[in-house]
Scaffold this motif. Sequence first.
Motif, PDB file in Angstrom:
ATOM      1  N   GLN A   1       0.861  -1.181   0.000  1.00 21.23           N
ATOM      2  CA  GLN A   1       0.000   0.000   0.000  1.00 21.23           C
ATOM      3  C   GLN A   1       0.901   1.236   0.000  1.00 21.23           C
ATOM      4  O   GLN A   1       1.608   1.501   0.973  1.00 21.23           O
TER       5      GLN A   1
ATOM      6  N   GLY B   1     -11.862   9.816  -5.021  1.00 24.61           N
ATOM      7  CA  GLY B   1     -12.614   8.605  -4.720  1.00 24.61           C
ATOM      8  C   GLY B   1     -12.766   7.673  -5.901  1.00 24.61           C
ATOM      9  O   GLY B   1     -13.438   6.643  -5.780  1.00 24.61           O
TER      10      GLY B   1
ATOM     11  N   THR C   1      -5.691   5.114  -6.942  1.00 28.26           N
ATOM     12  CA  THR C   1      -6.881   5.844  -6.501  1.00 28.26           C
ATOM     13  C   THR C   1      -6.506   7.270  -6.129  1.00 28.26           C
ATOM     14  O   THR C   1      -5.509   7.493  -5.421  1.00 28.26           O
TER      15      THR C   1
ATOM     16  N   ARG D   1      -7.211  10.316  -3.826  1.00 31.97           N
ATOM     17  CA  ARG D   1      -7.868  10.699  -2.585  1.00 31.97           C
ATOM     18  C   ARG D   1      -7.820  12.225  -2.463  1.00 31.97           C
ATOM     19  O   ARG D   1      -7.296  12.909  -3.339  1.00 31.97           O
TER      20      ARG D   1
ATOM     21  N   TYR E   1      -3.277   7.044  -3.751  1.00 28.52           N
ATOM     22  CA  TYR E   1      -3.118   5.758  -3.052  1.00 28.52           C
ATOM     23  C   TYR E   1      -2.993   4.666  -4.108  1.00 28.52           C
ATOM     24  O   TYR E   1      -3.761   4.631  -5.076  1.00 28.52           O
TER      25      TYR E   1
ATOM     26  N   GLN F   1      -0.239  -0.669   7.937  1.00 27.10           N
ATOM     27  CA  GLN F   1      -1.631  -0.895   7.581  1.00 27.10           C
ATOM     28  C   GLN F   1      -1.867  -2.350   7.178  1.00 27.10           C
ATOM     29  O   GLN F   1      -1.024  -2.960   6.507  1.00 27.10           O
TER      30      GLN F   1
ATOM     31  N   ALA G   1     -14.167   4.600  -4.029  1.00 30.10           N
ATOM     32  CA  ALA G   1     -13.641   4.373  -2.687  1.00 30.10           C
ATOM     33  C   ALA G   1     -13.908   5.588  -1.823  1.00 30.10           C
ATOM     34  O   ALA G   1     -14.201   6.686  -2.324  1.00 30.10           O
ATOM     35  N   GLY G   2     -13.793   5.392  -0.509  1.00 30.85           N
ATOM     36  CA  GLY G   2     -14.010   6.500   0.389  1.00 30.85           C
ATOM     37  C   GLY G   2     -13.507   6.207   1.786  1.00 30.85           C
ATOM     38  O   GLY G   2     -13.164   5.073   2.127  1.00 30.85           O
ATOM     39  N   ALA G   3     -13.465   7.259   2.605  1.00 31.84           N
ATOM     40  CA  ALA G   3     -13.007   7.156   3.988  1.00 31.84           C
ATOM     41  C   ALA G   3     -14.191   6.889   4.907  1.00 31.84           C
ATOM     42  O   ALA G   3     -15.249   7.515   4.782  1.00 31.84           O
TER      43      ALA G   3
ATOM     44  N   TRP H   1     -10.092   2.964   4.970  1.00 32.62           N
ATOM     45  CA  TRP H   1     -10.196   3.356   3.567  1.00 32.62           C
ATOM     46  C   TRP H   1     -10.785   2.151   2.832  1.00 32.62           C
ATOM     47  O   TRP H   1     -10.184   1.078   2.820  1.00 32.62           O
TER      48      TRP H   1
ATOM     49  N   SER I   1     -12.638   0.481  -0.613  1.00 33.73           N
ATOM     50  CA  SER I   1     -12.956   0.547  -2.048  1.00 33.73           C
ATOM     51  C   SER I   1     -13.894  -0.598  -2.403  1.00 33.73           C
ATOM     52  O   SER I   1     -13.844  -1.668  -1.789  1.00 33.73           O
TER      53      SER I   1
ATOM     54  N   SER J   1      -8.605  -1.038   3.954  1.00 28.41           N
ATOM     55  CA  SER J   1      -7.306  -0.719   4.544  1.00 28.41           C
ATOM     56  C   SER J   1      -7.532  -0.114   5.921  1.00 28.41           C
ATOM     57  O   SER J   1      -8.328   0.825   6.073  1.00 28.41           O
TER      58      SER J   1
END
Length: 392
Positions: A77, A106, A127, A129, A134, A165, A194-196, A205, A207, A220
Motif C-alpha cells: 500500500q 474517490g 486511486t 484521494r 493511493y 496498515q 472508494a471513500g473514507a 479506507w 474501495s 485498509s
Amino acid sequence: MSETVHPPEGLALDPDAEDLDTPETQHLPLDAWHRTRGGRMVPFAGYHMAVQYEGIMAEHLWCRENAGLFDVSHMGQLVFTAEDGVDVAQALEAVLPGDVTGLGVGRMRYSLLLDENGGILDDLMVTRRQDDIYMVVNGATKYDDIAHLLDHLPDAVTINLQDEQALLALQGPKAVDALSRLMPGVEALVFMTAGAFEWQGTPLWISRSGYTGEDGFEISLSAESAEAFAEALLAQGEVKPIGLGARDSLRLEAGLPLYGHDLNAETTPIMGDLGFALSKRRREAADFPGAAHILAERENGPASKRVGLLVDGRQPVREGATVVDEAGAVVGRVTSGGFAPSVGQPLAMAYVPTALAQPGTALRLAQRGKIHTGTVSAMPFIPHRYVRIGGK
C-alpha cells in the motif's frame, strides 16, 4: 462435485511449511488469528499466509454464494504526495499508461507499471484521494516497484509504504449485506470507487473492488485494529475466512491475470489482453513507456496473446505445460491452470500465437509427457458481478 482443487503454483502444501520461520519469511498482523481458525500456513511472497481453512473447494463455493474474508496484507500500500507544486498524478503518468490526472476524488483505476520497452513490471490499482494518490501493488514486487518509482519520479514526490496498515478483502454477493451492518453508507459505493469511513474510532479506507469477479470490498486499516475488525466481520452469518488457494481459483474463473505467472516484464499490455488499461488520451499522446512498441502491437497484433482455455476431461493442466502443434513442436505456454469449482471443469490461461487466439480454436497441451486437449475461450469464464453505476 468430488474434484480435488489444488493450491496455485508457489503455494504447495508442504507438511513442514508451518515450521518455516526464517528471518526472510515475515508474519502478517493476523498471523495468530489465521492459525487459531485452522488456517494452513505456507510461505508466499515473503510472508506466512493462509492457503486454506476447511478446504479450497468449499471456500471457493462459499465466496461465490455468500461472502469470503481474505487477508491480503502482504500487498504493498503506497501513498504518494509531493512538494514544490509538483502534480503527483501527472508525475505518475511517466510510468503508467492510464489517465491518472483525469481521476476524480474517490475514483480508482487498474493500471500497469511499465519499463522502457513496454514490458509489465507490475499491475496495480491507483486511486485519487482528497490529499494524495493511493496505490496497491503486488506483494512479491512491492520493493522492486518502489525502487523503480524512485528512479523515475521527481525528487519532490514522496512515496510512503504503509507497512503499518493491514488490507482485508470481503468478496461475494452478500459482502455488502455484512459490511453495511458495521459500516452504514458503504453500500453507496459502486465498482471502482472508494471513500473514507470510521469504525469504533478506527479510520478505514474502503474501495468497492476485488480480485474474484464478485462484488466486494477492500478495506485498509491499522494493523492493530485488524483482528477486532475481522472478528466483527466473522460475526456476520454470511462471512467465512477464505485462503489464497480459493483466491487463485476464483480469479482464474474471473479471467484475472496473476503477476509473475500470467504477466511479467517479457509481456506487454497487448500480449496480456490488457489493452483497456491504455487510456485514449495516453494512446493519442503516445507518452508512456514503450509507447511506440505497444501501439504498433495494438495496430498490427502481437506475436502472441494471453487466452483462456477450457480443458477437456477432468485433469487440470498447470503452469509450465506447453501448447504444441500436431508434430509436437512447442508453440505456446500455459501460465495458470486448475480445476474451476463453479464452472465444473479445468480451466487455464496460456500464451499462444495470435493466429490461434480466436475463441473456439482447438489446442493440444503437453504436460508431463501426456497430451491434453482444450479449446480457446473468451474470458471471463463466468460473468463478473460488479455493482456499477445504475445497478448491476
